[in-house]
Motif scaffolding. Structure first.
Motif, mmCIF file in Angstrom:
data_model
loop_
_atom_site.group_PDB
_atom_site.id
_atom_site.type_symbol
_atom_site.label_atom_id
_atom_site.label_comp_id
_atom_site.label_asym_id
_atom_site.label_seq_id
_atom_site.Cartn_x
_atom_site.Cartn_y
_atom_site.Cartn_z
ATOM 1 N N ARG A 27 2.851 18.682 -2.409
ATOM 2 C CA ARG A 27 2.043 18.549 -1.194
ATOM 3 C C ARG A 27 1.031 19.683 -1.076
ATOM 4 O O ARG A 27 -0.089 19.477 -0.599
ATOM 5 C CB ARG A 27 2.955 18.482 0.020
ATOM 6 C CG ARG A 27 3.682 17.140 0.093
ATOM 7 C CD ARG A 27 4.681 17.044 1.221
ATOM 8 N NE ARG A 27 5.243 15.694 1.297
ATOM 9 C CZ ARG A 27 6.339 15.380 1.974
ATOM 10 N NH1 ARG A 27 6.993 16.326 2.647
ATOM 11 N NH2 ARG A 27 6.774 14.133 1.984
ATOM 12 N N GLN A 28 1.408 20.877 -1.503
ATOM 13 C CA GLN A 28 0.440 21.973 -1.538
ATOM 14 C C GLN A 28 -0.716 21.655 -2.485
ATOM 15 O O GLN A 28 -1.860 22.051 -2.257
ATOM 16 C CB GLN A 28 1.121 23.271 -1.998
ATOM 17 C CG GLN A 28 2.061 23.882 -0.969
ATOM 18 C CD GLN A 28 2.718 25.147 -1.497
ATOM 19 O OE1 GLN A 28 2.570 25.483 -2.674
ATOM 20 N NE2 GLN A 28 3.453 25.835 -0.651
ATOM 21 N N LEU A 29 -0.400 20.904 -3.521
ATOM 22 C CA LEU A 29 -1.404 20.545 -4.510
ATOM 23 C C LEU A 29 -2.265 19.368 -4.052
ATOM 24 O O LEU A 29 -3.275 19.056 -4.685
ATOM 25 C CB LEU A 29 -0.705 20.203 -5.831
ATOM 26 C CG LEU A 29 -1.435 20.510 -7.140
ATOM 27 C CD1 LEU A 29 -1.844 21.982 -7.211
ATOM 28 C CD2 LEU A 29 -0.559 20.150 -8.328
ATOM 29 N N GLY A 30 -1.852 18.727 -2.949
ATOM 30 C CA GLY A 30 -2.642 17.637 -2.388
ATOM 31 C C GLY A 30 -2.147 16.248 -2.738
ATOM 32 O O GLY A 30 -2.917 15.277 -2.678
ATOM 33 N N PHE A 31 -0.843 16.116 -3.058
ATOM 34 C CA PHE A 31 -0.298 14.814 -3.427
ATOM 35 C C PHE A 31 0.837 14.434 -2.484
ATOM 36 O O PHE A 31 1.592 15.278 -2.025
ATOM 37 C CB PHE A 31 0.195 14.847 -4.871
ATOM 38 C CG PHE A 31 -0.926 14.981 -5.869
ATOM 39 C CD1 PHE A 31 -1.525 13.861 -6.406
ATOM 40 C CD2 PHE A 31 -1.392 16.241 -6.235
ATOM 41 C CE1 PHE A 31 -2.572 13.984 -7.308
ATOM 42 C CE2 PHE A 31 -2.436 16.369 -7.141
ATOM 43 C CZ PHE A 31 -3.041 15.234 -7.675
ATOM 44 N N ASP A 32 0.942 13.132 -2.232
ATOM 45 C CA ASP A 32 1.913 12.635 -1.260
ATOM 46 C C ASP A 32 3.289 12.422 -1.873
ATOM 47 O O ASP A 32 4.309 12.644 -1.223
ATOM 48 C CB ASP A 32 1.420 11.308 -0.662
ATOM 49 C CG ASP A 32 0.025 11.436 -0.078
ATOM 50 O OD1 ASP A 32 -0.209 12.389 0.682
ATOM 51 O OD2 ASP A 32 -0.830 10.582 -0.393
ATOM 52 N N THR A 33 3.329 11.949 -3.113
ATOM 53 C CA THR A 33 4.603 11.650 -3.744
ATOM 54 C C THR A 33 4.710 12.392 -5.068
ATOM 55 O O THR A 33 3.711 12.766 -5.688
ATOM 56 C CB THR A 33 4.775 10.136 -3.998
ATOM 57 O OG1 THR A 33 3.676 9.664 -4.782
ATOM 58 C CG2 THR A 33 4.821 9.378 -2.686
ATOM 59 N N VAL A 34 5.954 12.570 -5.500
ATOM 60 C CA VAL A 34 6.211 13.306 -6.737
ATOM 61 C C VAL A 34 7.522 12.817 -7.332
ATOM 62 O O VAL A 34 8.420 12.372 -6.609
ATOM 63 C CB VAL A 34 6.277 14.829 -6.474
ATOM 64 C CG1 VAL A 34 7.411 15.153 -5.504
ATOM 65 C CG2 VAL A 34 6.434 15.612 -7.772
ATOM 66 N N VAL A 86 -4.327 12.012 -16.672
ATOM 67 C CA VAL A 86 -4.905 11.788 -15.344
ATOM 68 C C VAL A 86 -5.191 10.287 -15.263
ATOM 69 O O VAL A 86 -5.966 9.754 -16.056
ATOM 70 C CB VAL A 86 -6.200 12.602 -15.157
ATOM 71 C CG1 VAL A 86 -6.811 12.307 -13.790
ATOM 72 C CG2 VAL A 86 -5.927 14.088 -15.319
ATOM 73 N N TRP A 87 -4.544 9.607 -14.333
ATOM 74 C CA TRP A 87 -4.623 8.155 -14.334
ATOM 75 C C TRP A 87 -5.127 7.585 -13.012
ATOM 76 O O TRP A 87 -5.059 8.233 -11.967
ATOM 77 C CB TRP A 87 -3.257 7.558 -14.677
ATOM 78 C CG TRP A 87 -2.158 7.900 -13.709
ATOM 79 C CD1 TRP A 87 -1.300 8.948 -13.769
ATOM 80 C CD2 TRP A 87 -1.810 7.184 -12.519
ATOM 81 N NE1 TRP A 87 -0.444 8.942 -12.708
ATOM 82 C CE2 TRP A 87 -0.735 7.865 -11.920
ATOM 83 C CE3 TRP A 87 -2.309 6.033 -11.909
ATOM 84 C CZ2 TRP A 87 -0.142 7.434 -10.740
ATOM 85 C CZ3 TRP A 87 -1.718 5.594 -10.725
ATOM 86 C CH2 TRP A 87 -0.644 6.294 -10.157
ATOM 87 N N CYS A 110 -1.660 5.106 -6.315
ATOM 88 C CA CYS A 110 -2.966 4.614 -6.760
ATOM 89 C C CYS A 110 -3.600 5.504 -7.828
ATOM 90 O O CYS A 110 -4.250 5.009 -8.757
ATOM 91 C CB CYS A 110 -3.923 4.505 -5.575
ATOM 92 S SG CYS A 110 -3.331 3.447 -4.237
ATOM 93 N N ASN A 111 -3.445 6.809 -7.673
ATOM 94 C CA ASN A 111 -4.037 7.776 -8.593
ATOM 95 C C ASN A 111 -3.038 8.918 -8.789
ATOM 96 O O ASN A 111 -2.269 9.238 -7.886
ATOM 97 C CB ASN A 111 -5.336 8.356 -8.026
ATOM 98 C CG ASN A 111 -6.283 7.272 -7.551
ATOM 99 O OD1 ASN A 111 -7.020 6.687 -8.336
ATOM 100 N ND2 ASN A 111 -6.274 6.998 -6.240
ATOM 101 N N GLU A 130 1.388 11.784 -7.284
ATOM 102 C CA GLU A 130 0.572 10.618 -6.995
ATOM 103 C C GLU A 130 0.038 10.659 -5.562
ATOM 104 O O GLU A 130 0.615 11.337 -4.701
ATOM 105 C CB GLU A 130 1.382 9.322 -7.179
ATOM 106 C CG GLU A 130 2.113 9.203 -8.500
ATOM 107 C CD GLU A 130 3.472 9.915 -8.511
ATOM 108 O OE1 GLU A 130 3.989 10.208 -9.614
ATOM 109 O OE2 GLU A 130 3.992 10.189 -7.408
ATOM 110 N N ARG A 131 -1.034 9.901 -5.325
ATOM 111 C CA ARG A 131 -1.556 9.742 -3.970
ATOM 112 C C ARG A 131 -2.434 8.499 -3.917
ATOM 113 O O ARG A 131 -2.829 7.952 -4.958
ATOM 114 C CB ARG A 131 -2.331 10.980 -3.544
ATOM 115 C CG ARG A 131 -3.638 11.229 -4.281
ATOM 116 C CD ARG A 131 -4.167 12.606 -3.919
ATOM 117 N NE ARG A 131 -5.565 12.798 -4.305
ATOM 118 C CZ ARG A 131 -6.206 13.964 -4.228
ATOM 119 N NH1 ARG A 131 -5.557 15.037 -3.780
ATOM 120 N NH2 ARG A 131 -7.462 14.067 -4.576
ATOM 121 N N ASP A 132 -2.746 8.056 -2.686
ATOM 122 C CA ASP A 132 -3.597 6.869 -2.550
ATOM 123 C C ASP A 132 -5.078 7.209 -2.574
ATOM 124 O O ASP A 132 -5.920 6.341 -2.793
ATOM 125 C CB ASP A 132 -3.241 6.098 -1.265
ATOM 126 C CG ASP A 132 -3.331 6.967 -0.012
ATOM 127 O OD1 ASP A 132 -3.751 8.145 -0.121
ATOM 128 O OD2 ASP A 132 -3.000 6.462 1.073
#
Length: 237
Positions: A27-34, A86-87, A110-111, A130-132
Motif C-alpha cells: 500500500r505504501q508503494l501504491g497498490f491495493d492487493t498483494v 510489469v503487466w 487490472c495492472n 496489483e491495482r485497478d
C-alpha cells in the motif's frame, strides 16, 4: 518510509505479522492487493507452497487453482524467470487470454508487477502487487517502483521461508566435491561413464568412482536417483 518496510518484514515472527508487513508495504508503494508465495520443490512434479494475500472475497476460489495458474501468463513468467514482469491487459490479450484478464479485473486485478526469486535447494519466493489504476506512464517512476519491490522481495524471502514454511527448511546438504557434481551434471545429460571420462579427461573407472561417491553421499541406490536428488537439492541445475 519504504526503508522501514525493508527492515520491518525481517522482524515478522508469525504468519499474520508477515502478511501485515507485506500488505503495508504494497500500500505504501501504491497498490491495493498483494500476494506472496513460498515454494519448495521436492522433485519433478512435486512441490509444497504456502500463499498469503489480501485478495477480495471470491477471488481466491476463482483463481488460486492449478488450471488457472497454468494458464496465467504472469504466473508462467515468474516460474521461468527472475526478471520482474510489469503487466496489464495487453499481457493477456496478446496471448489470447483476454477472458482471464476480464475475470480478474472484476476484483481489481487490472495492472501490476510480479517477480520471483529462484533460490538454491529448490526454494522459490514469488511476490506480486496489483491495482485497478494504470501504472505510472513515466518510465523513471515505474523503474523506481520496480526497484523498491525487488529490494523488498530480497528482504521478505528470508522471513517467508522462516515464517510460512518452517517445516520445509533444508537440513545440512551433502558435501559433494566439484568433480562429483560435474560428473552428475554430465550423467544428467545422458552421458555414459566412458563419455564422461572422455569429456573430463579422466578414466572411465575414475568417472564411475565419482558417481559412486556421489550416490553414497546422497544416499541413493542408482545414478539416476542421485541426479534427481541433486537437482531437487539445488546442487546441480
Amino acid at each position: 518510509m519504504l526503508q522501514g518496510g525493508y527492515a520491518s518484514v525481517l522482524g515478522a515472527v508469525s504468519r499474520d505479522e508477515f502478511r501485515g508487513e507485506v500488505v503495508r508495504f504494497a500500500r505504501q508503494l501504491g497498490f491495493d492487493t498483494v500476494s506472496a508465495m513460498a515454494v519448495v520443490d521436492h522433485g519433478v512434479g512435486r512441490s509444497d507452497f504456502v500463499l498469503i494475500d489480501n485478495a477480495p472475497e471470491g477471488y481466491s476460489d476463482a483463481f488460486h487453482d492449478v488450471p488457472s495458474m497454468r494458464r496465467d501468463p504472469v504466473m508462467q513468467h515468474c516460474r521461468r524467470h527472475s526478471v520482474p514482469i510489469v503487466w496489464n491487459q495487453d499481457t493477456y490479450t496478446s496471448q489470447g487470454l483476454g477472458d482471464l484478464w476480464e475475470e480478474q479485473a472484476r476484483f481489481g486485478y487490472c495492472n501490476g508487477i510480479a517477480m520471483a526469486l529462484h533460490l538454491p535447494h529448490g526454494r522459490h519466493f514469488a511476490l506480486g502487487v496489483e491495482r485497478d489504476r494504470p501504472l505510472p506512464a513515466d518510465r523513471g517512476e515505474l523503474t523506481r517502483i520496480v526497484a523498491d519491490l525487488q529490494l523488498f522481495a530480497v528482504h521478505a524471502q528470508d522471513a517467508a521461508m522462516r515464517v510460512l514454511a518452517p517445516d520445509l527448511a533444508m537440513t545440512d546438504l551433502p558435501a559433494l566435491t566439484p568433480r562429483e557434481l560435474e560428473v552428475l551434471r554430465w550423467t544428467m545429460e545422458g552421458k555414459t561413464a566412458w563419455e564422461v571420462g572422455a569429456i573430463l579427461g579422466i578414466t572411465e573407472r575414475t568417472a564411475v568412482l565419482h558417481v559412486n561417491n556421489a550416490m553414497h553421499k546422497l544416499q541413493c541406490s542408482s545414478k539416476h536417483q542421485a541426479v534427481l536428488k541433486a537437482l531437487r537439492l539445488g546442487l546441480i541445475h
